[in-house]
Design an enzyme around this catalytic site. Structure first.
Site, PDB file in Angstrom:
ATOM      1  N   ARG A 186       7.903   2.248  10.344  1.00  0.00           N
ATOM      2  CA  ARG A 186       7.908   3.667  10.740  1.00  0.00           C
ATOM      3  C   ARG A 186       6.613   4.333  10.266  1.00  0.00           C
ATOM      4  NH1 ARG A 186      12.224   5.141   6.031  1.00  0.00           N
ATOM      5  NH2 ARG A 186      10.686   6.077   4.638  1.00  0.00           N
ATOM      6  N   TYR A 190       2.554   9.653  -8.288  1.00  0.00           N
ATOM      7  CA  TYR A 190       2.008   9.263  -6.979  1.00  0.00           C
ATOM      8  C   TYR A 190       0.471   9.343  -6.994  1.00  0.00           C
ATOM      9  CZ  TYR A 190       1.496   9.400  -1.836  1.00  0.00           C
ATOM     10  OH  TYR A 190       1.143   9.150  -0.529  1.00  0.00           O
ATOM     11  N   ALA A 220      -1.536   9.190  -9.540  1.00  0.00           N
ATOM     12  CA  ALA A 220      -2.086   8.134 -10.403  1.00  0.00           C
ATOM     13  C   ALA A 220      -2.094   6.796  -9.667  1.00  0.00           C
ATOM     14  CB  ALA A 220      -1.257   8.032 -11.689  1.00  0.00           C
ATOM     15  N   LYS A 261      -2.246   6.303  -6.464  1.00  0.00           N
ATOM     16  CA  LYS A 261      -3.199   6.306  -5.355  1.00  0.00           C
ATOM     17  C   LYS A 261      -4.646   6.334  -5.855  1.00  0.00           C
ATOM     18  CE  LYS A 261      -0.240   6.197  -1.940  1.00  0.00           C
ATOM     19  NZ  LYS A 261      -0.132   4.987  -1.103  1.00  0.00           N
ATOM     20  N   ILE A 271       0.148  13.930   6.619  1.00  0.00           N
ATOM     21  CA  ILE A 271       0.417  13.314   7.927  1.00  0.00           C
ATOM     22  C   ILE A 271       1.891  13.523   8.274  1.00  0.00           C
ATOM     23  CG2 ILE A 271       0.234  11.171   9.284  1.00  0.00           C
ATOM     24  CD1 ILE A 271      -2.479  12.159   8.093  1.00  0.00           C
TER      25      ILE A 271
HETATM   26  P1  NAD Z   1       7.225   6.383   5.265  1.00  0.00           P
HETATM   27  O1  NAD Z   1       8.092   6.774   4.137  1.00  0.00           O
HETATM   28  O2  NAD Z   1       7.465   6.981   6.608  1.00  0.00           O
HETATM   29  O3  NAD Z   1       7.219   4.783   5.432  1.00  0.00           O
HETATM   30  C1  NAD Z   1       7.067   3.942   4.334  1.00  0.00           C
HETATM   31  C2  NAD Z   1       7.343   2.516   4.734  1.00  0.00           C
HETATM   32  O4  NAD Z   1       7.206   1.705   3.562  1.00  0.00           O
HETATM   33  C3  NAD Z   1       8.753   2.261   5.274  1.00  0.00           C
HETATM   34  O5  NAD Z   1       8.684   1.341   6.341  1.00  0.00           O
HETATM   35  C4  NAD Z   1       9.476   1.614   4.087  1.00  0.00           C
HETATM   36  O6  NAD Z   1      10.502   0.719   4.460  1.00  0.00           O
HETATM   37  C5  NAD Z   1       8.331   0.857   3.444  1.00  0.00           C
HETATM   38  N1  NAD Z   1       8.547   0.549   2.026  1.00  0.00           N
HETATM   39  C6  NAD Z   1       8.847   1.414   1.022  1.00  0.00           C
HETATM   40  N2  NAD Z   1       8.979   0.746  -0.141  1.00  0.00           N
HETATM   41  C7  NAD Z   1       8.765  -0.566   0.134  1.00  0.00           C
HETATM   42  C8  NAD Z   1       8.770  -1.749  -0.627  1.00  0.00           C
HETATM   43  N3  NAD Z   1       9.027  -1.731  -1.948  1.00  0.00           N
HETATM   44  N4  NAD Z   1       8.516  -2.932  -0.015  1.00  0.00           N
HETATM   45  C9  NAD Z   1       8.251  -2.968   1.300  1.00  0.00           C
HETATM   46  N5  NAD Z   1       8.232  -1.882   2.097  1.00  0.00           N
HETATM   47  C10 NAD Z   1       8.497  -0.701   1.514  1.00  0.00           C
HETATM   48  O7  NAD Z   1       5.735   6.683   4.761  1.00  0.00           O
HETATM   49  P2  NAD Z   1       4.387   7.087   5.543  1.00  0.00           P
HETATM   50  O8  NAD Z   1       4.265   8.557   5.503  1.00  0.00           O
HETATM   51  O9  NAD Z   1       4.283   6.375   6.839  1.00  0.00           O
HETATM   52  O10 NAD Z   1       3.311   6.527   4.497  1.00  0.00           O
HETATM   53  C11 NAD Z   1       2.685   5.266   4.606  1.00  0.00           C
HETATM   54  C12 NAD Z   1       1.609   5.169   3.545  1.00  0.00           C
HETATM   55  O11 NAD Z   1       0.688   6.246   3.676  1.00  0.00           O
HETATM   56  C13 NAD Z   1       2.148   5.269   2.117  1.00  0.00           C
HETATM   57  O12 NAD Z   1       1.433   4.402   1.267  1.00  0.00           O
HETATM   58  C14 NAD Z   1       1.874   6.704   1.741  1.00  0.00           C
HETATM   59  O13 NAD Z   1       1.762   6.885   0.353  1.00  0.00           O
HETATM   60  C15 NAD Z   1       0.565   6.933   2.451  1.00  0.00           C
HETATM   61  N6  NAD Z   1       0.262   8.338   2.714  1.00  0.00           N
HETATM   62  C16 NAD Z   1       1.105   9.120   3.469  1.00  0.00           C
HETATM   63  C17 NAD Z   1       0.793  10.444   3.672  1.00  0.00           C
HETATM   64  C18 NAD Z   1       1.668  11.362   4.507  1.00  0.00           C
HETATM   65  O14 NAD Z   1       1.386  12.583   4.532  1.00  0.00           O
HETATM   66  N7  NAD Z   1       2.690  10.863   5.198  1.00  0.00           N
HETATM   67  C19 NAD Z   1      -0.365  10.992   3.112  1.00  0.00           C
HETATM   68  C20 NAD Z   1      -1.182  10.182   2.352  1.00  0.00           C
HETATM   69  C21 NAD Z   1      -0.854   8.853   2.160  1.00  0.00           C
END
Ligand code: NAD
Length: 242
Positions: free
Chosen positions: A13, A152, A154, A156, A185
């Protein structure tokens, strides 16, 4: 990316799924990893509609053995592994004085140790192949900090130093390692924020809106194919971290 193979952790996702779809649309075979088997099966079917092969491995990347099995699964299904995207990540937000040891440990274990685990395991293959691209998904809050996100931020921030060290270690073997640093995002991760907080964030984003997962996927596709770029942090954040 025709006939190349990419592993995307957390690929069912949000940002991870958008990256897998972008790569598949451009001909790459995909290995998906996440925690929910139903979603993995569903996403694999969607990805195969682009005419590529997609397999999945259900497993927790914070566990070293599970990460080893993920990479082994990929190697059994495909000859080479060209790209690893360390995307899986979690939040457990709380003010530092209220933050539990468990909230701290869980975030560091998934976001940082998970990135270490998968990188270490895939490098065994990439160094032998003498090619490969690793892309770590960090966050602008690793640079700016954020209220309620000491754990979080720390995790990143550590990914920046980790990536540059790895990039220096493996460059001579033609393996590259870069970071994408997304801003806010529109995914499930940010859906849980209150409307009030979302409006507050929008005011500090120069481009005035949250980004879309597909916009992170475009940057990821660029880095996967940018043969002369390594050790870099690419912010995709509407200008937030300027
Ligand atoms: P999300 O929560 O929609 O999806 C996270 C995914 O990671 C899911 O598929 C979940 O099953 C998987 N996951 C979680 N823990 C896991 C584990 N221990 N082992 C395997 N899979 C695992 O998150 P997103 O918003 O799509 O974020 C994706 C990445 O982008 C993350 O690293 C997040 O920190 C980073 N990020 C997101 C944003 C934002 O605003 N959404 C901003 C900056 C960085």
């Amino acid at each position: 990316m025709t006939s190349k193979t990419a592993i995307v952790t957390g690929g069912t996702r949000g940002i991870g799924k958008a990256i897998a779809v972008k790569f598949a649309k451009n001909g790459a075979n995909i290995v998906l990893n996440a925690l929910n088997e139903e979603l993995l099966i569903k996403t694999c079917k969607e990805i195969e509609q682009f005419g590529v092969k997609c397999t999945y491995f259900k497993g927790d990347i914070s566990d070293m053995k599970s990460s080893e099995l993920l990479i082994e699964h990929a190697r059994k299904n495909f000859i080479n592994i060209d790209v690893l995207v360390n995307n899986a990540g979690i939040t457990r937000d709380n003010l530092i004085v209220r933050m539990s040891e468990q909230e701290w440990d869980e975030v560091i274990k998934v976001n940082l140790k998970g990135t270490f685990n998968c990188t270490k395991m895939v490098l065994k293959l990439m160094l032998k192949q003498k090619k490969g691209s690793i892309i770590n998904i960090s966050s602008i809050v690793g640079n700016t900090g954020n209220v309620g996100q000491a754990n979080y931020s720390a995790s990143k921030a550590a990914i920046f130093g980790f990536t540059k060290s790895v990039a220096k270690e493996v460059a001579r073997k033609n393996v590259r390692c870069n970071v994408i640093s997304p801003g806010f995002i529109d995914t499930d991760m940010t859906k849980k924020l209150s409307d009030e907080i979302k409006e507050k964030y929008k005011k500090i984003i120069p481009l005035g809106r949250f980004g879309m997962p597909e916009e992170i996927a475009d940057a990821c596709y660029f880095l996967a194919n940018a043969e002369y770029i390594t050790g870099q942090v690419l912010a995709v954040d509407g200008g937030t971290d300027m």
